[in-house]
Design an enzyme around this catalytic site. Structure first.
Site, PDB file in Angstrom:
ATOM      1  N   CYS A 290     -27.215   1.974   2.832  1.00  0.00           N
ATOM      2  CA  CYS A 290     -26.212   2.630   3.677  1.00  0.00           C
ATOM      3  C   CYS A 290     -26.009   4.043   3.144  1.00  0.00           C
ATOM      4  O   CYS A 290     -26.959   4.782   2.975  1.00  0.00           O
ATOM      5  CB  CYS A 290     -24.917   1.828   3.725  1.00  0.00           C
ATOM      6  SG  CYS A 290     -24.155   1.539   2.127  1.00  0.00           S
ATOM      7  N   ARG A 295     -21.472  -0.797   1.792  1.00  0.00           N
ATOM      8  CA  ARG A 295     -21.529  -1.580   3.031  1.00  0.00           C
ATOM      9  C   ARG A 295     -22.850  -2.328   3.127  1.00  0.00           C
ATOM     10  O   ARG A 295     -22.937  -3.407   3.689  1.00  0.00           O
ATOM     11  CB  ARG A 295     -21.351  -0.654   4.239  1.00  0.00           C
ATOM     12  CG  ARG A 295     -19.950  -0.129   4.416  1.00  0.00           C
ATOM     13  CD  ARG A 295     -19.904   0.924   5.499  1.00  0.00           C
ATOM     14  NE  ARG A 295     -20.706   2.096   5.148  1.00  0.00           N
ATOM     15  CZ  ARG A 295     -20.990   3.094   5.979  1.00  0.00           C
ATOM     16  NH1 ARG A 295     -20.562   3.048   7.229  1.00  0.00           N
ATOM     17  NH2 ARG A 295     -21.721   4.114   5.590  1.00  0.00           N
TER      18      ARG A 295
END
Lengths: 340, 387
Positions: A290, A295
Site C-alpha cells: 500500500c 493497510r
C-alpha cells in the site's frame, strides 16, 4: 508616573526577565539526546518458495467473533492485545484484560525503518504473558489496520495462533460490551522468537517480479485514484512519494472491499471470489503493498490467514518504491512530478 | 419568576442536547459528556467567578489573594486526580513514554513569549478565553469581540508556527516530572509547592465578613448555590474535579482546540494555511485539526457558555450590555494576542496552565508564570482601563 506604578512595573519586568532566564538556562543545559542504539536491519527474506505455507485454517480459527471473545476473556490460553492508532483510546476503556501494544514503538523499530527487533519483541511478548502456545487475539481502531500489522509481526516471529477480532473495536463498542480502564498485569510468559522469512519482501524481490524473473502477483490495496496516479495520497497523509502511480503489473483491490458495511469480514466464499475476479486465486504466490504497509497487512491477513494463500507483505510499499531511483512505474493518469 | 423559568429552559436544553448527541451515530457518549462537562464548568466558572484575569487583578491591584486560592485549590485537587488516573493509564512513567494526550508541552522561549502575550491580551480584553466564554453567558458585549479576535490570533499563530518551531520549539525539552520522580514524588512536590504558595499568600487575605448564624434550610441553600459567589476553595475543588473527570473520560480540559480548528479550517479553505505545519500534530495539547464538524471540544465550549448563561440567569447576573467603542478595539486586540499566545503555547489558561500543571508538566508552570507576568505588565500599563 507615581511611585507605586513604577515599583509595580519594575517588579513585572524583573519577573519576566527571571522567567526568560530560567527558560534560557533550561534550554541551554538540557541533556543532549542519547545516541539511539541502531538495530541491524533484518536480512532480506529467503526465497518464498523455500518454505511452504501452513494448511489453511478454518475461518473461526483466525477470526474471532465478539461473542467468542466475550466467552473467552478469562481463558488463560487466550491473550487479547489492543493496537489502536488514537492515543488514549485504550486507556479510557479497553476489552477487559487486553494488553496495550503501541504500533510506533512496540511493532516497529524506532530508529531504522523496520519491524521491531526480535530480542525486543520477545521481551514485550513475554511481559504480556504470552507463551508459544498462547492464542493471540488482536483488535484495534480503524478497522484493525494496525492490529493486522501486529498479527503480521507476530506471525513473522513465529506465533502460531494469531487471530483478529471480527468487526474490530467498533463492533465490540457498538454491542455495548464491557470495557475496562484497568491496566492488566500477567506473570511473564516464555514466548521464544522463531523468525520466518517468507511473509515479507523487500524492493529487490519486488523488482524481480516487475522484470518477469519471479512469477508472483502484486496486489495494490490503495484507492483507485492512488493506483492510477491521479492523487499522490489521501488527504491528510504526510508520507509521500515523489511519483504517483503503481508498480507495473499490480492489480488493484482496495483493502476495504474485504469488509462488509459493519466492518466484519465477508464470508470465505465471497472473499475468494473477490480476489479471484482480480486474478488472485492462490495459484501463484502473492505480494501485497500500500503506501506505508499498514493497510496492506489487512489484505495480507485476508489472503494469507483466512484464505491460506502464500502471501508476503512489501512493507516498503509505495513510499519506498515511488521514491526509488531507476525503477519503472505505471502511471495511467500521466502525473509526472505532480504535473501532467 | 421569568429568571427561574429561563434557567430551567437552559437546563432542559442542555439535557435534551446531551440526550440527542448520545443517540446520534458517530458522536455518541463522548460528545454528550463533553457538553455536560462544559456546562458544569460554565456553572462553576460563573458562580465562583473563576476568571483568571479578575483573580490576578484582585491580587495585583488590591493585594487581595483570596480569589487566588481557587486556582491553587483547582491545581491541588486535579493534581491528586491526575496522579490516580495516570497510574491506570501509564503504570510506568519512567518508560520514556508520556501519558496519553496529557498536556505536557515543550518548554521553549516561545512558550514564555506566548504566555506574556496571552497575559497582556487578558489585560487588554478584560478576561482570558475561558473567561470570555463564560461572560458570553452573562451577556458581555466584549466577549464576542475578544473571541473573534482570538480566531484572528490563531490565524497569525499558524502563520508564525513554522518559524518558531524550527528556531525554538523543535529542540525544546518536554519536561514531565513523573518521568524522573514517579507519580508519588511528583504529587508530593506539586502539593508542597502549592502549599508554600498558599502559606505565603495568607498575609494578603482580607478578613472574612462576620457571618450570622443561619438555619440550613431551602432558602439558605438557594442563596448559597444560586445567588452568592461561591467560596474560592469550593470553586477550585469543583473545577479540579471536573478537570480530572474530563481527562479520565474524554481529553484534558481545554477551551481553544475548537476555536483553533475553526481558524485552521477557514484558513485551509481560503488557501492561507502554510502547506505544512511542522511538528504541530505531534504535540499533545489543545490540538487543532482541519475539521468539518463540531468536535467534542466544540460541545464542551458550547456547554460552558450555556451553563454560565443558566447560572447567570439564576443569580441575576445576566446583564447584556453593548460594548463601548474604545473597549471594542482593545477587546479585539486583546483577543488577537490571546489567540496567538494560545496557538503558540498549545493551549490557554485552562489547557496549558490548569491541565498542564495538573499533569505535572513544567510547561504548565512556565506558562502560568509568564501569563501572570503579562497580566501584571498589562495592569501596570493600565491596559485594562477601556474594558
Amino acid at each position: 508616573m507615581d511611585k507605586t506604578l513604577l515599583r509595580t512595573t519594575g517588579a513585572a519586568v524583573a519577573g519576566a526577565l527571571v522567567t526568560l532566564a530560567i527558560v534560557a538556562i533550561i534550554s541551554s543545559t538540557r541533556p543532549q539526546p542519547t545516541a539511539p542504539s541502531t538495530v541491524a536491519p533484518t536480512a532480506p527474506a529467503a526465497p518464498a518458495a523455500a518454505s511452504s505455507p501452513r494448511e489453511p485454517r478454518k475461518f473461526e480459527d483466525v477470526v474471532v467473533s465478539t461473542e467468542w471473545l466475550a466467552q473467552n476473556l478469562d481463558n488463560p490460553k487466550v491473550r487479547v492485545i489492543e493496537v489502536s492508532v488514537v492515543p488514549g483510546l485504550y486507556e479510557r476503556g479497553h476489552i477487559p484484560g487486553a494488553v496495550n501494544f503501541v504500533w510506533t514503538t512496540d511493532f516497529v523499530d524506532t530508529v531504522s525503518r523496520n519491524i521491531i527487533a526480535p530480542e525486543r519483541f520477545q521481551e514485550l511478548a513475554r511481559a504480556a504473558g504470552i507463551n508459544n502456545d498462547t492464542t493471540i487475539v488482536l483488535y484495534g481502531d480503524n478497522n484493525n489496520w494496525f492490529a493486522a500489522w501486529g498479527a503480521w509481526v507476530f506471525r513473522q516471529y513465529g506465533a502460531e495462533d494469531v487471530r483478529l477480532l471480527d468487526g474490530s473495536r467498533s463492533k465490540w463498542e457498538a454491542e455495548n460490551r464491557e470495557l475496562s480502564t484497568r491496566a492488566p498485569s500477567y506473570p511473564p510468559g516464555d514466548f521464544t522468537v522463531r523468525q520466518r522469512g517468507d511473509l515479507r519482501v523487500f524492493l529487490p524481490d519486488v523488482l524481480k517480479v516487475v522484470r518477469g524473473e519471479d512469477n508472483r502477483v502484486l496486489v495494490d490495496i490503495r484507492s483507485p485514484d492512488e493506483f492510477s496516479g491521479k492523487i499522490f495520497a489521501p488527504e491528510g497523509f504526510q508520507e509521500l512519494a515523489v511519483r504517483a502511480g503503481h508498480i507495473p503489473g499490480a492489480v488493484n483491490v482496495p483493502w476495504k472491499q474485504a469488509l462488509r458495511e459493519d466492518g466484519t469480514f465477508k464470508s470465505v466464499e465471497e472473499l475468494r471470489k473477490l480476489y479471484a475476479d482480480a486474478g488472485v486465486d492462490g495459484s501463484k504466490p502473492v505480494i501485497t503493498y500500500c503506501r506505508i504497509g499498514e493497510r496492506a497487512s489487512h489484505t495480507w491477513f485476508v489472503l494469507s490467514e483466512i484464505l491460506g494463500y502464500q502471501v508476503a507483505l512489501y512493507d516498503g510499499s509505495w513510499t519506498e518504491y515511488g521514491n526509488s531511483v531507476g525503477v519503472p512505474i505505471a502511471n495511467p493518469a500521466g502525473t509526472i512530478w505532480g504535473v501532467k | 419568576m421569568l429568571r427561574y423559568g429561563s434557567a430551567a429552559l437552559v437546563c432542559v436544553a442542555l439535557l435534551a442536547g446531551a440526550y440527542l448527541l448520545q443517540a446520534t451515530p458517530g458522536r455518541g457518549a463522548s460528545a454528550a459528556l463533553s457538553l455536560l462537562i462544559g456546562a458544569a464548568l460554565g456553572v462553576a466558572f460563573e458562580r465562583g467567578r473563576f476568571c483568571f484575569f479578575c483573580i490576578f487583578r484582585d491580587f495585583i491591584e488590591q493585594r487581595n489573594a483570596g480569589p487566588l486560592y481557587a486556582i491553587l485549590m483547582a491545581l491541588a485537587v486535579s493534581g491528586v486526580g491526575y496522579a490516580i488516573v495516570f497510574g491506570a493509564f501509564l503504570p510506568n512513567p519512567a518508560s520514556g513514554r508520556l501519558a496519553p494526550d496529557a498536556h505536557i508541552g515543550p518548554v521553549s522561549p516561545a512558550l514564555v513569549v506566548a504566555g506574556l502575550a496571552f497575559g497582556i491580551g487578558m489585560a487588554l480584553s478584560g478576561a482570558c478565553i475561558s473567561g470570555h466564554l463564560y461572560r458570553l453567558g452573562e451577556g458581555s458585549g466584549y466577549a464576542p469581540l475578544a473571541l473573534a479576535g482570538s480566531l484572528i490570533g490563531f490565524g497569525v499563530g499558524f502563520g508564525t508556527w513554522n518559524w518558531l518551531y524550527v528556531t525554538t520549539i523543535a529542540d525544546a525539552p518536554v519536561v514531565w516530572l513523573p518521568h524522573w520522580i514517579g507519580y508519588g514524588g511528583s504529587l508530593l512536590l506539586h502539593l508542597t509547592i502549592l502549599g508554600i504558595l498558599a502559606l505565603l499568600l495568607l498575609r494578603h487575605v482580607p478578613p472574612l465578613p462576620p457571618r450570622p448564624i443561619r438555619q440550613l434550610d431551602i432558602t439558605y441553600l438557594r442563596e448559597a448555590l444560586f445567588r452568592d459567589r461561591w467560596n474560592p476553595l469550593v470553586t477550585g475543588a469543583v473545577v479540579g474535579i471536573i478537570g480530572v473527570v474530563a481527562y479520565l473520560r474524554i481529553e484534558p480540559l481545554g477551551v481553544t482546540a475548537q476555536l483553533g480548528s475553526v481558524a485552521r479550517t477557514v484558513m485551509n479553505q481560503a488557501g492561507w494555511l502554510p502547506a505544512r505545519l511542522n511538528g504541530l500534530d505531534s504535540f499533545a495539547g489543545c490540538a487543532t485539526q482541519v475539521v468539518q464538524t463540531i468536535t467534542d471540544n466544540g460541545w464542551l465550549i458550547g456547554g460552558l457558555a450555556l451553563g454560565a448563561f443558566g447560572a447567570a440567569l439564576l443569580a441575576g447576573r445576566f446583564q447584556p450590555a453593548w460594548p463601548r467603542a474604545g473597549g471594542s478595539v482593545t477587546a479585539l486586540l486583546g483577543g488577537v494576542l490571546m489567540g496567538w499566545g494560545a496557538m503558540t503555547a498549545l493551549g490557554c489558561t485552562v489547557g496549558t496552565l490548569l491541565s498542564g500543571i495538573a499533569a505535572f508538566a513544567l510547561s504548565g508552570w512556565v506558562f502560568g508564570v509568564a501569563v501572570f507576568t503579562g497580566v501584571w505588565c498589562g495592569i501596570a500599563l493600565r491596559l485594562h482601563r477601556w474594558t
